[in-house]
Design a protein around this motif. Structure first.
Motif, PDB file in Angstrom:
ATOM      1  N   ILE A 150      -8.110  10.534  -5.152  1.00  0.00           N
ATOM      2  CA  ILE A 150      -7.243  10.680  -3.984  1.00  0.00           C
ATOM      3  C   ILE A 150      -6.276  11.816  -4.292  1.00  0.00           C
ATOM      4  O   ILE A 150      -5.623  11.807  -5.344  1.00  0.00           O
ATOM      5  CB  ILE A 150      -6.477   9.386  -3.669  1.00  0.00           C
ATOM      6  N   TYR A 151      -6.198  12.751  -3.393  1.00  0.00           N
ATOM      7  CA  TYR A 151      -5.336  13.912  -3.571  1.00  0.00           C
ATOM      8  C   TYR A 151      -4.082  13.745  -2.718  1.00  0.00           C
ATOM      9  O   TYR A 151      -4.167  13.456  -1.520  1.00  0.00           O
ATOM     10  CB  TYR A 151      -6.083  15.192  -3.190  1.00  0.00           C
ATOM     11  N   PHE A 152      -2.936  13.962  -3.351  1.00  0.00           N
ATOM     12  CA  PHE A 152      -1.649  13.786  -2.703  1.00  0.00           C
ATOM     13  C   PHE A 152      -0.899  15.109  -2.648  1.00  0.00           C
ATOM     14  O   PHE A 152      -0.757  15.791  -3.670  1.00  0.00           O
ATOM     15  CB  PHE A 152      -0.792  12.776  -3.462  1.00  0.00           C
ATOM     16  N   CYS A 153      -0.401  15.419  -1.484  1.00  0.00           N
ATOM     17  CA  CYS A 153       0.474  16.568  -1.336  1.00  0.00           C
ATOM     18  C   CYS A 153       1.868  16.185  -1.823  1.00  0.00           C
ATOM     19  O   CYS A 153       2.327  15.048  -1.620  1.00  0.00           O
ATOM     20  CB  CYS A 153       0.520  16.974   0.134  1.00  0.00           C
ATOM     21  N   ASN A 154       2.541  17.149  -2.439  1.00  0.00           N
ATOM     22  CA  ASN A 154       3.885  16.912  -2.966  1.00  0.00           C
ATOM     23  C   ASN A 154       4.776  18.092  -2.634  1.00  0.00           C
ATOM     24  O   ASN A 154       4.348  19.250  -2.753  1.00  0.00           O
ATOM     25  CB  ASN A 154       3.818  16.705  -4.478  1.00  0.00           C
TER      26      ASN A 154
ATOM     27  N   GLY B 186      15.187  16.886  -3.149  1.00  0.00           N
ATOM     28  CA  GLY B 186      14.336  15.903  -2.504  1.00  0.00           C
ATOM     29  C   GLY B 186      12.889  16.051  -2.933  1.00  0.00           C
ATOM     30  O   GLY B 186      12.421  17.160  -3.202  1.00  0.00           O
ATOM     31  N   GLN B 187      12.178  14.941  -3.033  1.00  0.00           N
ATOM     32  CA  GLN B 187      10.754  14.961  -3.373  1.00  0.00           C
ATOM     33  C   GLN B 187      10.010  14.056  -2.398  1.00  0.00           C
ATOM     34  O   GLN B 187      10.416  12.922  -2.184  1.00  0.00           O
ATOM     35  CB  GLN B 187      10.500  14.510  -4.811  1.00  0.00           C
ATOM     36  N   TYR B 188       8.940  14.587  -1.842  1.00  0.00           N
ATOM     37  CA  TYR B 188       8.206  13.878  -0.807  1.00  0.00           C
ATOM     38  C   TYR B 188       6.716  13.902  -1.121  1.00  0.00           C
ATOM     39  O   TYR B 188       6.209  14.860  -1.716  1.00  0.00           O
ATOM     40  CB  TYR B 188       8.470  14.515   0.561  1.00  0.00           C
ATOM     41  N   TRP B 189       6.025  12.830  -0.676  1.00  0.00           N
ATOM     42  CA  TRP B 189       4.603  12.682  -0.920  1.00  0.00           C
ATOM     43  C   TRP B 189       3.849  12.485   0.386  1.00  0.00           C
ATOM     44  O   TRP B 189       4.347  11.814   1.298  1.00  0.00           O
ATOM     45  CB  TRP B 189       4.335  11.468  -1.811  1.00  0.00           C
ATOM     46  N   GLY B 190       2.656  13.027   0.429  1.00  0.00           N
ATOM     47  CA  GLY B 190       1.765  12.753   1.542  1.00  0.00           C
ATOM     48  C   GLY B 190       1.098  11.396   1.365  1.00  0.00           C
ATOM     49  O   GLY B 190       1.250  10.752   0.329  1.00  0.00           O
ATOM     50  N   GLN B 191       0.336  11.007   2.355  1.00  0.00           N
ATOM     51  CA  GLN B 191      -0.296   9.683   2.323  1.00  0.00           C
ATOM     52  C   GLN B 191      -1.550   9.671   1.458  1.00  0.00           C
ATOM     53  O   GLN B 191      -2.045   8.598   1.098  1.00  0.00           O
ATOM     54  CB  GLN B 191      -0.657   9.232   3.748  1.00  0.00           C
ATOM     55  N   GLY B 192      -2.048  10.832   1.105  1.00  0.00           N
ATOM     56  CA  GLY B 192      -3.230  10.928   0.262  1.00  0.00           C
ATOM     57  C   GLY B 192      -4.487  11.144   1.078  1.00  0.00           C
ATOM     58  O   GLY B 192      -4.634  10.600   2.176  1.00  0.00           O
TER      59      GLY B 192
END
Length: 116
Positions: A92-96, A103-109
């Motif tokens: 699973i690839y996650f955007c960061n 601030g640090q944010y993650w995608g849903q994958g």
């Protein structure tokens, strides 16, 4: 709060290519880094590639020469072109995203599956 919208995952045969994209929406702070992490079953999440606000890139050793990260700064969008995919790229690839104010944010994958 920054919302990350990912697309481009899927199923591909070994040796094939995929392109992931991630758009950062509603960012009211300057984005300093955009990148991609991945997590395979039973393994820890690892950095795949990262690009800075100045365009400096960083790749994990296993993808060098096969993956290319790029960005459209005007659209706060990051891309990951993945070529010569291998079964071990399955994850699973996650955007960061990391912003100037910390601030640090993650995608849903998004799932990438490479069949051998």
């Amino acid at each position: 709060q920054v919302q990350l919208v990912e697309s481009g995952g899927g199923l591909v045969q070994a040796g094939g290519s995929l392109r992931l994209s991630c758009a950062a929406l509603r960012s009211f702070d300057i984005i300093h880094y955009m990148g991609w992490y991945r997590q395979a079953p039973g393994k820890q999440r690892e950095l795949v590639a990262q690009i800075s606000i100045r365009g400096t890139t960083n790749y994990t050793e296993s993808v060098k020469g096969r993956f290319t990260i790029s960005k459209d700064r005007a659209r706060d969008t990051v891309y990951l072109q993945m070529n010569s995919l291998k079964s071990e790229d399955t994850a699973i690839y996650f955007c960061n995203v990391r912003t100037r104010r910390g601030g640090q944010y993650w995608g849903q994958g998004t799932q990438v599956t490479v069949s051998s």
